[in-house]
Design an enzyme around this catalytic site. Sequence first.
Site: not given
Ligand code: BMP
Length: 264
Positions: A93, A95, A98, A101, A212
């Site tokens: 993951d 992400k 940039d 290149n 989250q």
């Molecule tokens: P968790 O279920 O513990 O909240 O983890 C979610 C995972 O998904 C994390 O690794 C986070 O980086 C990734 N993630 C996210 O939560 N939301 C997004 O929109 C994109 C993600 O990659």
Amino acid sequence: MDARLNHKFSQRANGLKNPLAKALLALMEEKQTNLSVAVDLTNKADILALVDKIGPFVCVIKTHVDVIEDFDQDFIQQLTALSEKHRFYIFEDRKFADIGNTVKLQYSSGVYKIASWAHITNCHTVPGEGIVQGLKEVGLPLGRGLLLLAEMSSKGSLATGSYTQTTLEWAEKHNDFCIGFIAGRRFPNLQHDFITMSPGIGLDVKGDGLGQQYRTPHEVIVNCGSDIIIVGRGIYGAGRDPVVEAQRYKQAGWNAYQERLSGK
Ligand code: BMP
């Protein structure tokens, strides 16, 4: 409604161009799992022990290798061996975000050499289409697949509207390498079929105090047409038994998929 939503993963495999996407969909049907686990732990031994336990229940293991304190190539060898033992794909993951290149170098080189071991990686589309082209030059010859971050699960995400829409257009254009999206829902009216993977999945809590936002497997798979649930702390969080939780989320994800297929 998109008729492909009522097709089994194994049927949909025929319609995708990228060989890895086809193999992933076939594996999901065979293992009867649309669960991906995000193993966001910070040392090798803990991650490998967790992956060995939950490997039988997942189709994809999602990593953030830049959080591992003792990362080395031995970790990659062991993780790869586990992916063969339990049959799952590895999704770093990363992400990327940039210019074309620079992402080519970040993907192929440095400490992590992501392209050499990660079956799947992902990128933001904020830099423009060149990011997809750059990653493709490295990943396509190696048989890799790319997910575009079309949406994010976190509160206040700016990946909406025309940003999301343009992301979809680039996926259509590069569907030899783009296997799908990180998003909270399936996007309607696309010419090609793609795999939708949704993070922000939880059966017990609604958020984490840092933006989250959690939804249930039923909500994202049945109501919103996603394909794969990505679960992190819901499985390995404090006080949880990862094997019990992995089985619980696997069942919830698969039941939701079955319900969608039945068209109820
Ligand atoms: P968790 O279920 O513990 O909240 O983890 C979610 C995972 O998904 C994390 O690794 C986070 O980086 C990734 N993630 C996210 O939560 N939301 C997004 O929109 C994109 C993600 O990659």
